[in-house]
Design an enzyme around this catalytic site. Sequence first.
Site, PDB file in Angstrom:
ATOM      1  N   ASP A  85     -28.891 -38.354  49.512  1.00  0.00           N
ATOM      2  CA  ASP A  85     -29.125 -39.026  50.684  1.00  0.00           C
ATOM      3  C   ASP A  85     -30.029 -37.584  51.399  1.00  0.00           C
ATOM      4  OD1 ASP A  85     -29.493 -41.106  52.901  1.00  0.00           O
ATOM      5  OD2 ASP A  85     -28.805 -39.557  54.448  1.00  0.00           O
ATOM      6  N   GLU A 113     -33.452 -42.305  46.920  1.00  0.00           N
ATOM      7  CA  GLU A 113     -33.981 -44.036  47.991  1.00  0.00           C
ATOM      8  C   GLU A 113     -35.246 -43.337  46.952  1.00  0.00           C
ATOM      9  OE1 GLU A 113     -31.472 -45.491  51.487  1.00  0.00           O
ATOM     10  OE2 GLU A 113     -31.640 -43.131  51.466  1.00  0.00           O
ATOM     11  N   ASP A 155     -24.147 -40.112  56.559  1.00  0.00           N
ATOM     12  CA  ASP A 155     -25.001 -39.323  55.280  1.00  0.00           C
ATOM     13  C   ASP A 155     -24.798 -39.715  54.354  1.00  0.00           C
ATOM     14  OD1 ASP A 155     -26.845 -39.538  56.862  1.00  0.00           O
ATOM     15  OD2 ASP A 155     -27.130 -37.252  57.400  1.00  0.00           O
TER      16      ASP A 155
END
Length: 465
Positions: A222, A314, A396
């Site tokens: 992340d 992501e 996170d």
Amino acid sequence: MGHRERLSVVQAYRFALDLSPAQQRALAAHAGAARMAYNWGLERVKAVLDQRAAERSYGVCEEELTPAIGWSLPALRRSWNAAKDEVAPWWRDYSKEAYNTGLDALARALTNWAASRSGKRCGRRVGFPRFKSRRRSTPSVRFTTGAIRVEPDRQHVVLPRLGRLKLHESARKLARRLEAGTARILSATVRRDGHRWYVSFTCEVERAQRTPARPCATVGVDLGVRHLAVLSTGEPVPNPRQLEAALRKLRRISRGLSRKVAPDRRTRRDASKRWERVRGQLSRVHLRVANLRCDGLHKLTTRLAATYGTIVIEDLNVAGMLRNRRLARRIADAGFAEIRRHLAYKTQWYGSRLMVADRWYPSSKTCSGCGAVRTKLALSERTFTCTPCGLVLDRDVNAARNLAALAATVAGSGPETLNGRGADRKTPLAGLVAVKRLPGTATAGKTGTVPPQGRTSDHALTPAS
């Protein structure tokens, strides 16, 4: 290792140069010849396009318009060879590769513009090429033919028309591969960044197939601003914030630069020597920040690719994130796009796999324990609290765990691929990707998002297209 399978990749080796004043002038002249050829070709193409547009406004039919000219590289070369004696009588003083560099850049720019205009090129709209300025453009020249080699002492390189150039550092890494026959030089590009010249060798390299240290392990990454990256293992990677650390020095130098006599194109005033000197100081600070950032990103991505078998990240809308005035500078300093680009090719080198979660996958809003999806989660909330199951976790770390669990549902997908223009695709071509789910809450164990064991099993999936 001769019996092991090898992977053929295109890799670049970049070295700093230590040049004499005469060699610096020669390189600057070659780069100027490339810029001149580029501007000449662009002026010729633009004149024909403007003439045809004017004739159409006068009502001239298509058959009677000024004949169009080709802007492919072979067509531009033929036009240049026919006009170079008149346009540039001094063309014999420099290598033909200098003119080819400018014409090739123009051909690619025009092709990208035409493809973007017709809808064949994805991504942001590409504008019409602009003329290159002597002050604003980066001096660069590429050599593809002729004598291009690394000397046996590994401290010098040889380039066409430029001769023997001294390196600031040893070229032993490239020399070893060349001597072993596992690398072949395709081209050499000389470029000036800041106050120093660099040479980059584009090589076809045969790399041995490697296996990551933990081939069965999956890690979710992340990315963020407070921490550069947070792994699903709970490890936070600190954000060095190189630009923020250098801002005080950059402000001081910029104030001094504003007090000097700057160049003015309207009055054709040249810059003062003090302005040139201070501008060099400013560019060196920016170059140091870029080098420090690049070094940190390379160390992080290499460690991830060489350790874990599967890496999940992501698909961030970095261009949209940069519209936030409060965070734009810190987001740009983090280098999210570079992390993804590094992982895209390093996972192939080290035998691991890169997976990209869908842009709308709610990794931060989903509970990694029970799978409940929150309706809203403000950016200021740094701790994720799940009402159904009572999980309290750093947001996170929670997002990274959701990304790691997502890998189980798309286990059949392949590595990240490239799109038509050579950039990373927003969604992998093969396999399945997660689609956007409506936010909501559910009781623990019946949400179907992330079971208590931390594995994602029944997301709403759709075949990637």
